[in-house]
Each structure stands twice: as structure tokens, then as C-alpha cells.
Design a protein around this motif. Sequence first.
Motif, PDB file in Angstrom:
ATOM      1  N   ARG A  62     -22.172 -65.180  35.850  1.00 47.62           N
ATOM      2  CA  ARG A  62     -23.243 -65.059  34.646  1.00 47.62           C
ATOM      3  C   ARG A  62     -22.823 -65.517  33.532  1.00 47.62           C
ATOM      4  N   LEU A  63     -21.533 -65.384  33.261  1.00 45.18           N
ATOM      5  CA  LEU A  63     -21.011 -65.709  31.757  1.00 45.18           C
ATOM      6  C   LEU A  63     -20.409 -67.119  31.474  1.00 45.18           C
ATOM      7  N   TRP A  64     -20.106 -67.669  32.582  1.00 46.89           N
ATOM      8  CA  TRP A  64     -19.673 -69.002  32.472  1.00 46.89           C
ATOM      9  C   TRP A  64     -19.900 -69.782  33.689  1.00 46.89           C
ATOM     10  N   GLY A  65     -20.478 -69.336  34.686  1.00 46.03           N
ATOM     11  CA  GLY A  65     -20.695 -70.186  36.176  1.00 46.03           C
ATOM     12  C   GLY A  65     -22.125 -70.562  36.220  1.00 46.03           C
ATOM     13  N   PRO A  66     -22.426 -70.825  37.684  1.00 48.17           N
ATOM     14  CA  PRO A  66     -23.608 -71.213  37.974  1.00 48.17           C
ATOM     15  C   PRO A  66     -24.771 -70.302  37.832  1.00 48.17           C
ATOM     16  N   ASP A  67     -24.521 -69.114  37.399  1.00 52.95           N
ATOM     17  CA  ASP A  67     -25.700 -68.000  37.379  1.00 52.95           C
ATOM     18  C   ASP A  67     -26.011 -67.795  35.733  1.00 52.95           C
ATOM     19  N   SER A  68     -25.196 -68.675  34.954  1.00 56.82           N
ATOM     20  CA  SER A  68     -25.528 -68.317  33.508  1.00 56.82           C
ATOM     21  C   SER A  68     -26.882 -68.952  33.044  1.00 56.82           C
ATOM     22  N   PRO A  69     -27.787 -68.280  32.327  1.00 58.34           N
ATOM     23  CA  PRO A  69     -28.695 -68.980  31.581  1.00 58.34           C
ATOM     24  C   PRO A  69     -28.586 -70.031  30.761  1.00 58.34           C
ATOM     25  N   PHE A  70     -27.199 -70.221  30.309  1.00 55.61           N
ATOM     26  CA  PHE A  70     -27.085 -71.515  29.706  1.00 55.61           C
ATOM     27  C   PHE A  70     -26.533 -72.407  30.815  1.00 55.61           C
ATOM     28  N   THR A  71     -27.410 -73.097  31.548  1.00 56.77           N
ATOM     29  CA  THR A  71     -27.381 -73.884  32.596  1.00 56.77           C
ATOM     30  C   THR A  71     -26.305 -75.206  32.239  1.00 56.77           C
ATOM     31  N   ALA A  72     -25.844 -75.610  33.361  1.00 57.14           N
ATOM     32  CA  ALA A  72     -24.937 -76.948  33.123  1.00 57.14           C
ATOM     33  C   ALA A  72     -25.692 -78.015  32.328  1.00 57.14           C
ATOM     34  N   ALA A  73     -27.155 -78.156  32.873  1.00 59.98           N
ATOM     35  CA  ALA A  73     -27.985 -79.158  32.295  1.00 59.98           C
ATOM     36  C   ALA A  73     -28.216 -79.046  30.823  1.00 59.98           C
ATOM     37  N   LEU A  74     -28.294 -77.611  30.384  1.00 61.87           N
ATOM     38  CA  LEU A  74     -28.503 -77.330  28.971  1.00 61.87           C
ATOM     39  C   LEU A  74     -27.091 -77.500  28.335  1.00 61.87           C
ATOM     40  N   PHE A  75     -25.984 -77.170  28.850  1.00 61.12           N
ATOM     41  CA  PHE A  75     -24.584 -77.543  28.316  1.00 61.12           C
ATOM     42  C   PHE A  75     -24.439 -79.005  28.327  1.00 61.12           C
ATOM     43  N   ALA A  76     -24.774 -79.752  29.177  1.00 68.50           N
ATOM     44  CA  ALA A  76     -24.835 -81.084  28.931  1.00 68.50           C
ATOM     45  C   ALA A  76     -25.547 -81.755  27.676  1.00 68.50           C
ATOM     46  N   GLU A  77     -26.777 -81.208  27.534  1.00 71.35           N
ATOM     47  CA  GLU A  77     -27.570 -81.585  26.372  1.00 71.35           C
ATOM     48  C   GLU A  77     -26.976 -81.010  25.185  1.00 71.35           C
ATOM     49  N   THR A  78     -26.387 -79.671  25.033  1.00 72.65           N
ATOM     50  CA  THR A  78     -25.664 -79.314  23.930  1.00 72.65           C
ATOM     51  C   THR A  78     -24.648 -80.186  23.648  1.00 72.65           C
ATOM     52  N   MET A  79     -23.786 -80.650  24.530  1.00 68.06           N
ATOM     53  CA  MET A  79     -22.612 -81.624  24.359  1.00 68.06           C
ATOM     54  C   MET A  79     -22.823 -83.028  23.731  1.00 68.06           C
ATOM     55  N   ARG A  80     -24.063 -83.549  24.155  1.00 65.05           N
ATOM     56  CA  ARG A  80     -24.608 -84.672  23.586  1.00 65.05           C
ATOM     57  C   ARG A  80     -25.086 -84.304  21.986  1.00 65.05           C
ATOM     58  N   THR A  81     -25.776 -83.170  21.907  1.00 69.42           N
ATOM     59  CA  THR A  81     -26.262 -82.974  20.557  1.00 69.42           C
ATOM     60  C   THR A  81     -25.022 -82.763  19.523  1.00 69.42           C
ATOM     61  N   ARG A  82     -24.159 -82.220  19.998  1.00 68.23           N
ATOM     62  CA  ARG A  82     -23.025 -81.837  18.919  1.00 68.23           C
ATOM     63  C   ARG A  82     -21.936 -82.778  19.156  1.00 68.23           C
ATOM     64  N   GLY A  83     -21.937 -83.928  19.949  1.00 67.21           N
ATOM     65  CA  GLY A  83     -21.007 -84.987  19.826  1.00 67.21           C
ATOM     66  C   GLY A  83     -19.690 -84.544  20.722  1.00 67.21           C
ATOM     67  N   TRP A  84     -20.090 -83.844  21.948  1.00 67.53           N
ATOM     68  CA  TRP A  84     -18.976 -83.414  22.445  1.00 67.53           C
ATOM     69  C   TRP A  84     -18.706 -84.401  23.755  1.00 67.53           C
ATOM     70  N   ASP A  85     -19.267 -85.257  23.908  1.00 62.52           N
ATOM     71  CA  ASP A  85     -19.508 -86.048  25.134  1.00 62.52           C
ATOM     72  C   ASP A  85     -18.536 -87.077  25.235  1.00 62.52           C
ATOM     73  N   GLY A  86     -17.656 -87.336  24.253  1.00 64.31           N
ATOM     74  CA  GLY A  86     -16.657 -88.336  24.193  1.00 64.31           C
ATOM     75  C   GLY A  86     -15.684 -88.065  25.299  1.00 64.31           C
ATOM     76  N   ALA A  87     -14.337 -88.690  24.501  1.00 63.10           N
ATOM     77  CA  ALA A  87     -13.379 -89.132  25.708  1.00 63.10           C
ATOM     78  C   ALA A  87     -13.047 -87.560  26.484  1.00 63.10           C
ATOM     79  N   PHE A  88     -13.091 -86.549  25.857  1.00 68.21           N
ATOM     80  CA  PHE A  88     -12.720 -85.176  26.211  1.00 68.21           C
ATOM     81  C   PHE A  88     -14.128 -84.731  26.878  1.00 68.21           C
TER      82      PHE A  88
END
Length: 360
Positions: A62-88
Motif C-alpha cells: 500500500r505504501l509503494w506497491g500495486p495496492d497504493s492509492p498513488f497508482t502506477a498510472a498516476l505516478f507515470a503522469e506525475t513523472m511527466r508533469t515534473r520532468g522525471w521521465d528523462g533518461a533515468f
Amino acid sequence: MTTRQVWRLGNERVHLSVRGAGETLRGLTLRPLAPYSAAALRIGLAGLFTVHLLRELPHAGRLWGPDSPFTAALFAETMRTRGWDGAFGWWYGLLATDSVAVFYGWYTIALAVGVLYALGWHTRLMAVLFVFVVVAFYFRGCMANSGWALLSLLFANYLVFCASGRHWSLDARRRARRAGSGGRPPWGDETEELRRRAVTFLHNAGLGVIALQVMVVYTSAAMYKIRGVSWREGTAIHYAMLSDDFSTFPELSAWIVSHGTFAAFLAYATVFSQLFFAALVFNRRLKYAVLVVMLATHVGIGVLMALPLFSAITVVGDLVFLPTTFWLAAARFVRVWRAAPGEGAAGPAPRAGVEPGVEA
């Protein structure tokens, strides 16, 4: 005094200053500073991280994994918004997966890396892998990170440059067993000397940055506190103890609230110890006094405010200021304490900065 004499005096002082700076720089490449403190930092940081992962194992999904409310899709969107989706981006999103098996596979690897790093097994490699997993957990928990997470991330990065496996490690024990072989490096003595100097310089630079980071944390915290009216009036701790969020032990909090003068003393002691920490910690007579005050402060924060990890990581950071003589004296005290009555300590204590069988 004539103009020529003034000119000569100025040149002599410049030459002395340049010579002193050169000797200092040369010393930083020849003598590793605080190798025992570096080992203590490694053990403390890796140990805390491992304990943290073990403690949160029932809630890891629930904290870091698949059961987290901060889902993998939301995390990917956050990465794009914050510019984290680069080489790393692949690295930062390592734990952002919907697969339970993949997540707990990385979780198991992180636990293994933490344990091996604390034990000092192939320390150089484990230091890099430890940063790898710490960064992954830090970015996955970016919406709920605390001061503990940030300091652990910073210390893990700085320790990569430090020779933290020279003492209290499996690497040190292995080198001690090989000390009698007398083997020569395959790349030649000159290259070996250059390597040793480079490693020593990076080690000293890494410890210096850690020390600077600790001083910045304390000084900035003090400057932030004195901006508030409650800290200037000495009532900050009084009001903090009234909050339900900081009532780990309600009876103890109530006792502090009922003693206003004591609460004010604690508030002022906290501010002044943090504000003057950078100036006092390098004084031989006051070093241990200010470190004891900071230790008491961290214990109080951990116990009264339910922030054990933050308190523990700041205590670990303070270890960088303890000299080799302190660790040798502590080791000698432990040997005497553990010795059977009438036997005394096991052999003479090693000289400062030297441990038999371990490469300096």
C-alpha cells in the motif's frame, strides 16, 4: 619600514600561505579522515533503511506497491508533469508496477542490499546498489516523503565516495587475513600510489560534504525557528506538547506543559545549540558537549513527537564529527568491560588511525 621591506614581507606571507595550502591539500590525499566514523555511518544508514523496510513489510504494497492509492498510472503522469521521465525515468519508476511478484522481487533485493551493505560485503559495489534502491523508494514515495527519507537519500549518495568498508566490515576482515601474503598490485607501484591517493581524496571529500550537510540542516533549522514568535518567546515546545499529533506519551507531554520554565529552557537550548553547532563542533573542548546536547534533542524528538526515524538518521549524521581517538577509546572501554575479572583488556590498544591488519 621601507617600501621594499613591505614588499618582501608581503611576498613571504603569500609564499607561506600558498605553501600551507599545498601541505593541507597533500595531506588530504595521504591520510583518510575519520575512517571509523565512515564505517559507523555506513552501518547506521544501511541498518536504519533495512529496519524501515522490515517494519513496513506488512504495509509495503500500500505504501509503494500495486495496492497504493498513488497508482502506477498516476505516478507515470506525475513523472511527466515534473520532468522525471528523462533518461533515468526507468530508474525512478522501478517500483511503480501493477505486478505483485515484480514489486516484492525488488523489495527482497532492497532488503538484501541493505543487509550486505551494513555488513560491509564488497562495500564499493554495495554502496552503489544501495543508492540504486534508496532512490527508487524515494521517488515512489514522493507524495509522502519526510525528512528521514531526504537525509537517507543524501547520505547514501555521499557515502559512495567514502571508503566506509575499511573498518567493521567483512571486507576489512578479508584484508586482514590477506595482509601476510605480501602480494604486489598487478598494475605497478606508481599506479597503486596514484589510486590510493585518489581514493583517499574522494573519501575525505565525501565526509566533508556529509559534515557540511549536517551543519546546513542545523543552521537552516535554527534560522527558520527564530522567525517564529513562539520560538522567540520560548513557548514553541509548550504548544507542541498540547497537540494530539505529538502525544506519544500523554503523561510525559502533560508534565512538560505543566512546567513552563523547563519547556522554555528546552526551546531556547534547541535553538541555540542548532544555531551555533557549526562553530562549536570543531572546538576540541566543546565538541562532545554540543554533540551530547544534540543527541538529547534527537532522543526527545523521537520519543515525544513520534519521529524515531528522523531522529535516528540525524544522530547517524552527527557521527561524522567523532574523531578516530573517540572510537579507539570506545573500543578499548568495550574490551575492558567484556574482559573477565582479573584478565584486563585483550592486548594493547592500537595507535590512533592504525588498525592491525587493515589497510589505512
